[in-house]
Enzyme design. Structure first.
Site, PDB file in Angstrom:
ATOM      1  N   CYS A   1       0.748  -1.126   0.134  1.00 37.92           N
ATOM      2  CA  CYS A   1      -0.014  -0.048   0.164  1.00 37.92           C
ATOM      3  C   CYS A   1       0.944   1.259  -0.202  1.00 37.92           C
ATOM      4  CB  CYS A   1      -1.105   0.037   1.073  1.00 37.92           C
ATOM      5  SG  CYS A   1      -0.162  -0.519   2.953  1.00 37.92           S
TER       6      CYS A   1
ATOM      7  N   HIS B   1      -2.417   6.833   3.711  1.00 36.63           N
ATOM      8  CA  HIS B   1      -0.948   7.115   3.720  1.00 36.63           C
ATOM      9  C   HIS B   1      -0.532   8.067   2.685  1.00 36.63           C
ATOM     10  CE1 HIS B   1      -0.791   3.178   5.607  1.00 36.63           C
ATOM     11  NE2 HIS B   1      -0.278   2.531   4.617  1.00 36.63           N
TER      12      HIS B   1
HETATM   13  N1  LIG Z   1      -4.361  -3.095   6.684  1.00 38.35           N
HETATM   14  C1  LIG Z   1      -3.779  -2.297   5.401  1.00 38.35           C
HETATM   15  O1  LIG Z   1      -3.688  -0.964   5.134  1.00 38.35           O
HETATM   16  C2  LIG Z   1      -3.190  -3.197   4.689  1.00 38.35           C
HETATM   17  C3  LIG Z   1      -2.856  -2.892   3.161  1.00 38.35           C
HETATM   18  C4  LIG Z   1      -2.302  -3.759   2.090  1.00 38.35           C
HETATM   19  C5  LIG Z   1      -2.143  -5.082   2.538  1.00 38.35           C
HETATM   20  N2  LIG Z   1      -2.123  -5.433   3.761  1.00 38.35           N
HETATM   21  C6  LIG Z   1      -2.282  -6.932   3.972  1.00 38.35           C
HETATM   22  O2  LIG Z   1      -3.542  -7.762   4.104  1.00 38.35           O
HETATM   23  C7  LIG Z   1      -3.309  -8.736   5.040  1.00 38.35           C
HETATM   24  C8  LIG Z   1      -4.452  -8.673   6.285  1.00 38.35           C
HETATM   25  O3  LIG Z   1      -4.111  -7.090   6.897  1.00 38.35           O
HETATM   26  P1  LIG Z   1      -4.952  -6.561   7.920  1.00 38.35           P
HETATM   27  O4  LIG Z   1      -4.501  -5.418   8.158  1.00 38.35           O
HETATM   28  O5  LIG Z   1      -6.319  -7.065   7.700  1.00 38.35           O
HETATM   29  O6  LIG Z   1      -4.457  -7.770   9.227  1.00 38.35           O
HETATM   30  P2  LIG Z   1      -5.211  -8.004  10.785  1.00 38.35           P
HETATM   31  O7  LIG Z   1      -6.239  -6.783  10.955  1.00 38.35           O
HETATM   32  O8  LIG Z   1      -4.335  -8.383  11.470  1.00 38.35           O
HETATM   33  O9  LIG Z   1      -6.184  -9.261  10.284  1.00 38.35           O
HETATM   34  C9  LIG Z   1      -5.391 -10.567  10.020  1.00 38.35           C
HETATM   35  C10 LIG Z   1      -6.433 -11.589   9.339  1.00 38.35           C
HETATM   36  O10 LIG Z   1      -5.764 -12.831   9.071  1.00 38.35           O
HETATM   37  C11 LIG Z   1      -6.440 -13.887   9.915  1.00 38.35           C
HETATM   38  N3  LIG Z   1      -5.468 -14.916  10.485  1.00 38.35           N
HETATM   39  C12 LIG Z   1      -4.302 -14.768  11.289  1.00 38.35           C
HETATM   40  N4  LIG Z   1      -3.758 -15.851  11.425  1.00 38.35           N
HETATM   41  C13 LIG Z   1      -4.528 -16.902  10.703  1.00 38.35           C
HETATM   42  C14 LIG Z   1      -4.288 -18.047  10.369  1.00 38.35           C
HETATM   43  N5  LIG Z   1      -3.276 -18.916  10.966  1.00 38.35           N
HETATM   44  N6  LIG Z   1      -4.970 -18.677   9.348  1.00 38.35           N
HETATM   45  C15 LIG Z   1      -6.211 -17.997   8.546  1.00 38.35           C
HETATM   46  N7  LIG Z   1      -6.136 -16.762   9.100  1.00 38.35           N
HETATM   47  C16 LIG Z   1      -5.431 -16.248   9.912  1.00 38.35           C
HETATM   48  C17 LIG Z   1      -7.139 -13.044  10.994  1.00 38.35           C
HETATM   49  O11 LIG Z   1      -7.995 -14.240  11.694  1.00 38.35           O
HETATM   50  P3  LIG Z   1      -8.771 -14.082  13.034  1.00 38.35           P
HETATM   51  O12 LIG Z   1      -9.278 -12.773  13.241  1.00 38.35           O
HETATM   52  O13 LIG Z   1      -9.359 -15.216  13.125  1.00 38.35           O
HETATM   53  O14 LIG Z   1      -7.322 -13.982  14.008  1.00 38.35           O
HETATM   54  C18 LIG Z   1      -7.843 -12.045  10.113  1.00 38.35           C
HETATM   55  O15 LIG Z   1      -8.708 -12.325   9.647  1.00 38.35           O
HETATM   56  C19 LIG Z   1      -1.822  -8.773   5.591  1.00 38.35           C
HETATM   57  O16 LIG Z   1      -1.008  -9.687   4.804  1.00 38.35           O
HETATM   58  C20 LIG Z   1      -1.388  -7.319   5.437  1.00 38.35           C
HETATM   59  O17 LIG Z   1       0.043  -7.001   5.062  1.00 38.35           O
HETATM   60  C21 LIG Z   1      -2.752  -4.516   4.503  1.00 38.35           C
END
Ligand SMILES: NC(=O)c1ccc[n+]([C@@H]2O[C@H](COP(=O)([O-])OP(=O)(O)OC[C@H]3O[C@@H](n4cnc5c(N)ncnc54)[C@H](OP(=O)(O)O)[C@@H]3O)[C@@H](O)[C@H]2O)c1
Length: 362
Positions: free
Chosen positions: A158, A253
């Site tokens: 991002c 951002h």
């Molecule tokens: N936030 C941003 O702005 C952004 C931007 C671009 C890309 N990303 C990418 O998108 C992805 C998610 O980011 P996020 O910000 O949404 O993270 P987050 O809020 O921490 O959410 C993580 C998700 O992954 C799940 N998860 C964790 N451990 C797991 C496992 N062992 N098996 C299956 N599911 C699992 C969690 O489920 P539970 O709730 O059940 O734990 C939750 O649904 C990451 O790879 C991040 O780098 C994020």
């Protein structure tokens, strides 16, 4: 459009997963039929799984609140319920790579936020306004892996979205950039939930985000690369130096950018006019999530600002401002985008629409 395409969200309970739920609830082409997350959430009703941590705008849509969350490892369960999944899980890179491949092997199209496959040569890393044609390498990907209907397409990190479209618009107009200096100011939601603690972030700036500067410096080269028989061959310019900072902003951002041109240098007025008139394939195809104007130029001295500009055009536009000469390189500006929408869920939904429009979901 006749029947909607059934889609799943892997990581549906997270910060990005919640944005998918919100963006897809009234989508004209896609309908949510499957939600998955970690074993901790599996078996729960969606509203119970996100109790106390729903952070997207508005209430949890009634269409998903009673849906049961599955374990992301239940690939066969997903295959029987959906044609495509949006992947937004937070796990180890190798585990995500394996998981996404197993979904694609079972005939599912995977559109991913994760970095696990960004450097896999036959996986396109798409910003639809820039390299929609990279979707062509899905043909090589399917051939290499024996996939009939499955595929993997990813979005970039991002942090780079605030400057990639403005940069590309200038390249497309014939102004070659060979050097860039970038300082990002990245929102808290970019770190997922709960992210850094309030105690670390209030009254503070953290001048380090693990892996982010490396990604910011190399991912643009794949996006600007060429499609070859075996995948994408990366471009060799521009050379980028990035500083990435976490700042106490909820969403949005910002990036302060200086550009150095290798030959012809455009006037500031011309840059502004190139940005204002820039349109690309998502706008020509009139994709449902495409911003009408991908780059919005603000002329006020104090814009763009996260609170005022992140939601521009469905939170899918990049807003630029403060265009002026640079004392070290040639010109400088500030770019801004909404990181969990344009930079994550919304960007992937737009990529999915592009893939569908190009016939890869037939
Ligand atoms: N936030 C941003 O702005 C952004 C931007 C671009 C890309 N990303 C990418 O998108 C992805 C998610 O980011 P996020 O910000 O949404 O993270 P987050 O809020 O921490 O959410 C993580 C998700 O992954 C799940 N998860 C964790 N451990 C797991 C496992 N062992 N098996 C299956 N599911 C699992 C969690 O489920 P539970 O709730 O059940 O734990 C939750 O649904 C990451 O790879 C991040 O780098 C994020």
């Amino acid at each position: 459009m006749s029947e909607k395409i059934s889609v799943g969200i892997i990581g549906a309970t997270g910060m990005v997963g919640q944005q998918y739920i919100r963006l897809l609830q009234h989508h004209p082409w896609f309908s949510i039929s499957y939600l998955a997350a970690s074993p901790q959430s599996a078996g729960k009703k969606y509203s119970d799984a996100v109790a106390g941590r729903w952070h997207a705008e508005g209430d949890i849509p009634s269409s998903v609140e009673d849906m049961v969350v599955h374990d992301a490892q239940d690939v066969q369960g997903a295959a029987s319920r959906c044609r495509m999944v949006f992947s937004a899980v937070e796990m180890k890179k190798e585990e995500i790579a394996r998981l996404e491949e197993s979904y694609a092997t079972s005939g599912i199209a995977v559109v991913s936020n994760n970095s696990a496959h960004r450097w896999t040569a036959d996986v396109p890393m798409i910003i639809p306004e820039i390299n929609a044609h990279h979707a062509e390498c899905i043909r090589a990907q399917r051939k290499n892996r024996g996939w009939q209907k499955g595929l993997i397409a990813v979005k970039s990190n991002c942090s780079i979205q605030s400057y990639m479209t403005p940069l590309f618009a200038l390249l497309k107009a014939g102004y070659l950039v060979d050097r860039m200096f970038v300082t990002t100011l990245q929102a808290l939601s970019g770190a997922g939930y709960p992210g850094p603690s309030a105690f670390d972030m209030v009254d503070n700036v953290i001048p380090f985000i693990g892996g982010e500067e490396e990604k910011s410096e190399v991912e643009p080269l794949k996006i600007l690369g060429k499609v070859s028989e075996n995948g994408i061959v990366k471009a060799d310019a521009p050379r980028i130096s990035a500083h990435c900072n976490r700042v106490p902003v909820l969403h949005g951002h910002s990036a302060c950018v200086s550009l150095g041109f290798s030959a012809k240098k455009p006037e500031l007025k011309e840059i502004e006019s190139i940005w204002r008139s820039f349109k690309a394939e998502p706008q020509e195809l009139d994709l449902p999530s495409a911003p009408r104007q991908p780059i919005i130029v603000r002329s006020e001295a104090n814009r763009p600002q996260p609170r005022l500009d992140r939601d521009a055009d469905k939170a899918m536009a990049v807003t630029v401002g403060r265009l002026r000469p640079c004392n070290l390189l040639d010109v400088r500006f500030v770019g801004l985008h909404h990181n969990t929408i344009r930079g994550a869920a919304g960007g992937c939904v737009l990529t999915a629409e592009l893939i569908k429009a190009k016939g890869y979901l037939n």
